[in-house]
Design an enzyme around this catalytic site. Structure first.
Site, PDB file in Angstrom:
ATOM      1  N   ASP A 104       0.896  -1.218  -0.437  1.00 16.36           N
ATOM      2  CA  ASP A 104       0.227  -0.134   0.199  1.00 16.36           C
ATOM      3  C   ASP A 104       1.262   1.144  -0.107  1.00 16.36           C
ATOM      4  O   ASP A 104       1.698   1.298   1.381  1.00 16.36           O
ATOM      5  CB  ASP A 104      -0.524   0.136   0.951  1.00 16.36           C
ATOM      6  CG  ASP A 104      -1.946   0.819   1.019  1.00 16.36           C
ATOM      7  OD1 ASP A 104      -1.314   2.247   0.586  1.00 16.36           O
ATOM      8  OD2 ASP A 104      -2.777   0.911   1.275  1.00 16.36           O
ATOM      9  N   HIS A 105       0.855   2.139  -0.927  1.00 16.36           N
ATOM     10  CA  HIS A 105       1.823   2.979  -1.266  1.00 16.36           C
ATOM     11  C   HIS A 105       1.957   4.465  -0.331  1.00 16.36           C
ATOM     12  O   HIS A 105       3.546   4.482  -0.033  1.00 16.36           O
ATOM     13  CB  HIS A 105       2.863   2.677  -2.848  1.00 16.36           C
ATOM     14  CG  HIS A 105       1.661   4.275  -2.885  1.00 16.36           C
ATOM     15  ND1 HIS A 105       0.244   3.477  -3.298  1.00 16.36           N
ATOM     16  CD2 HIS A 105       1.349   5.633  -3.175  1.00 16.36           C
ATOM     17  CE1 HIS A 105      -0.515   4.692  -3.948  1.00 16.36           C
ATOM     18  NE2 HIS A 105       0.232   6.155  -4.306  1.00 16.36           N
ATOM     19  N   HIS A 137      -5.705   3.346   1.429  1.00 17.99           N
ATOM     20  CA  HIS A 137      -4.738   4.088   1.451  1.00 17.99           C
ATOM     21  C   HIS A 137      -5.298   4.698   2.432  1.00 17.99           C
ATOM     22  O   HIS A 137      -5.215   4.766   4.210  1.00 17.99           O
ATOM     23  CB  HIS A 137      -4.848   5.251   0.625  1.00 17.99           C
ATOM     24  CG  HIS A 137      -4.573   4.238  -0.409  1.00 17.99           C
ATOM     25  ND1 HIS A 137      -3.603   3.403  -0.995  1.00 17.99           N
ATOM     26  CD2 HIS A 137      -4.160   4.384  -1.985  1.00 17.99           C
ATOM     27  CE1 HIS A 137      -3.484   3.316  -1.989  1.00 17.99           C
ATOM     28  NE2 HIS A 137      -3.344   3.384  -2.605  1.00 17.99           N
TER      29      HIS A 137
END
Ligand code: BG6
Length: 478
Positions: free
Chosen positions: A178-179, A241
């Site tokens: 999950d950047h 996110h």
């Protein structure tokens, strides 16, 4: 750090070019890669190694945050091999296996294998099963699997996918990217409280009025209509996110904790997240869709006029919600989250609003602690100060910027962690499952259109209904 082979599925794709090759190169420059390693790129078309290496080099020249240096460049590029690969073809796995074994012998690498799946979602389980069947995943060293989002498209498909991955990799071996968890300011949240004990006493439910999490973007659907029109903001941004940001914000870590302890706390937070019952969806959730408008003074079309989007699409490009975490630390403190495309400005931030002393409520702006995540990074504190001329209190922001010229990018931090086996900033299965579980009733309501879809002009702050969500509790978005 142990020597290893990095096997990259989707090596000719956009992510590899823009993010992964530059991230690996910057880690290489910073001396953060193992002494001996090889990178095997896989894609559907055939290239000899030298052509692949020149593609990697072009990507570095275009996207690397550090300027490409002559010294060491050839040494870095020589680590790259290429293998034509078809996920449905057994021979492809045989070839790949041979290549991995050959390079392990040649470079004296002890069977440590890191597999990175940057491929279409429908290929993730196919490739994982292929790795198992071909024996590639049976290695004497360690093995790890990095998977990109989306992780399923609802609770059921996420569970199925996880089961398939678990047939080859244990949960500790799966690194779900999950950047947002790779963003430096998000990584700071975990240590903020114990590194700054003075805040420990004020990050307390007696003092906090509410928490607001915003992730707004100026871009529209771009060229991703095929995916986005099915996903919507809820799957694209919220399930992953935004809920990760909720977990990271709600962590109370007065002392340093291990990755395992942090995971446990995140899971406890998700378990305490109050479900949104059908009868409360209209009260607690706002969904919206952008209409034509202007972004930076340039006219842009509405969502349903975007190329590839169905003209009658009821897809959500905006989402806002009121959340409650029913545990002793957060009971009674609402969390508000919002995200949208084609909003007037790009901003990802977490705002902690403190309670006002009742006597002064009308005159004082509440104190705020703000974590700016993107596009700028920093922490600011809003305090009231008296203006000597007017003798009135005025809000003043004290900014602590953490931006440095050579800030590592999210993918760099995440790849470095995966290579050294630290999963703190990856989404673990329980977190993902609980996020889908929370989202599931909303997916149903969205699909049945049982909730209004509020239009908002491109370039605005989003639908008015999102303001009313907070006004109903006597708050405003910051
Ligand atoms: C991605 C979404 O995960 O995050 C995109 O798929 C979105 O739709 C992007 O634009 C936002 O990321 P960032 O880092 O620009 O806030």
């Amino acid at each position: 750090m142990q020597d290893m082979t990095f096997v990259l599925f989707g090596a000719t794709g956009d992510l590899a070019k823009r993010k992964l090759f530059p991230a690996l190169y910057n880690l290489f420059l910073d001396g953060k890669l193992p002494d001996s390693f090889s990178i095997i790129g896989l894609g559907r078309n055939y290239f000899p190694d030298d052509i692949f290496q020149s593609k990697v080099e072009s990507a570095l020249r275009e996207y690397s945050r550090s300027t490409v240096q002559t010294t060491g460049l050839n040494e870095f590029l020589a680590k790259f091999r290429y293998c034509k690969f078809d996920a449905a073809d057994d021979d492809s796995y045989l070839n790949l296996h041979e290549l991995i074994k050959d390079s392990e012998i040649e470079l004296n690498i002890p069977g440590n294998r890191l597999f990175y799946l940057s491929v279409a979602p429908q290929l993730v389980d196919v490739i994982t099963l292929g790795l198992n069947k071909s024996g590639i995943s049976q290695t004497k060293g360690w093995k790890r699997l990095i998977v990109e989002k989306p992780f399923g498209s609802d609770l059921k498909t996420a569970r199925q996918l996880n089961e398939t991955l678990n047939s080859t990799f244990s949960d500790e071996e799966i690194y779900r990217i999950d950047h947002y968890l790779g963003k430096p300011m998000v990584q700071n949240l975990e240590s903020f409280e114990f590194a700054n004990p003075i805040f420990g006493s004020i990050l307390d439910h007696k003092r906090i009025a509410n928490i607001q999490i915003t992730a707004s973007e100026t871009v529209g659907v771009e060229t991703r209509a095929e995916y986005y029109d099915r996903a919507g903001a809820i799957r694209d941004m919220v399930q992953n996110h935004l809920l990760q940001l909720v977990m990271m914000t709600a962590l109370h870590l007065p002392e340093k904790m291990t990755a395992e302890e942090i995971r446990k706390q995140k899971v406890t937070i998700m378990e305490s997240l109050r479900p949104i019952y059908i009868e409360n969806i209209a009260r607690d959730i706002v969904r919206g869709q952008y209409q034509a408008g202007e972004i930076f003074d340039t006219p842009v079309v509405g969502y349903t006029e975007e190329p590839g989007v169905d003209a009658s699409s009821m897809n959500d490009t905006y989402f806002a919600a009121r959340l409650h975490i029913d545990n002793p630390s957060w009971s009674g403190i609402p969390f508000y989250i919002r995200t949208g495309k084609r909003i007037g400005r790009k901003s990802t931030k977490i705002v902690i609003e403190f309670k006002n002393d009742v006597k002064h409520t009308d005159r004082l702006t509440p104190n705020l602690l703000i974590f700016e995540i993107s596009p700028s990074e920093g922490i600011s504190l809003m305090i009231n100060m008296k203006n000597p001329s007017s003798n009135q209190f005025e809000p003043n922001f004290i900014n602590f910027s953490t931006i440095t010229e050579d800030q590592p990018e999210a993918y760099e931090l995440l790849l470095f962690d995966a290579i050294r086996g630290n999963a703190t900033f990856f989404a673990n299965w329980k977190e993902v499952e609980l996020s889908w579980l929370w989202i599931q009733p909303l997916l149903k309501a969205f699909q049945e259109n049982s909730l209004p879809l509020h239009p908002y002009p491109a370039g605005s702050d989003g639908p008015e209904a999102a303001n009313q969500l907070l006004q109903a509790d006597q708050f405003n978005w910051w």
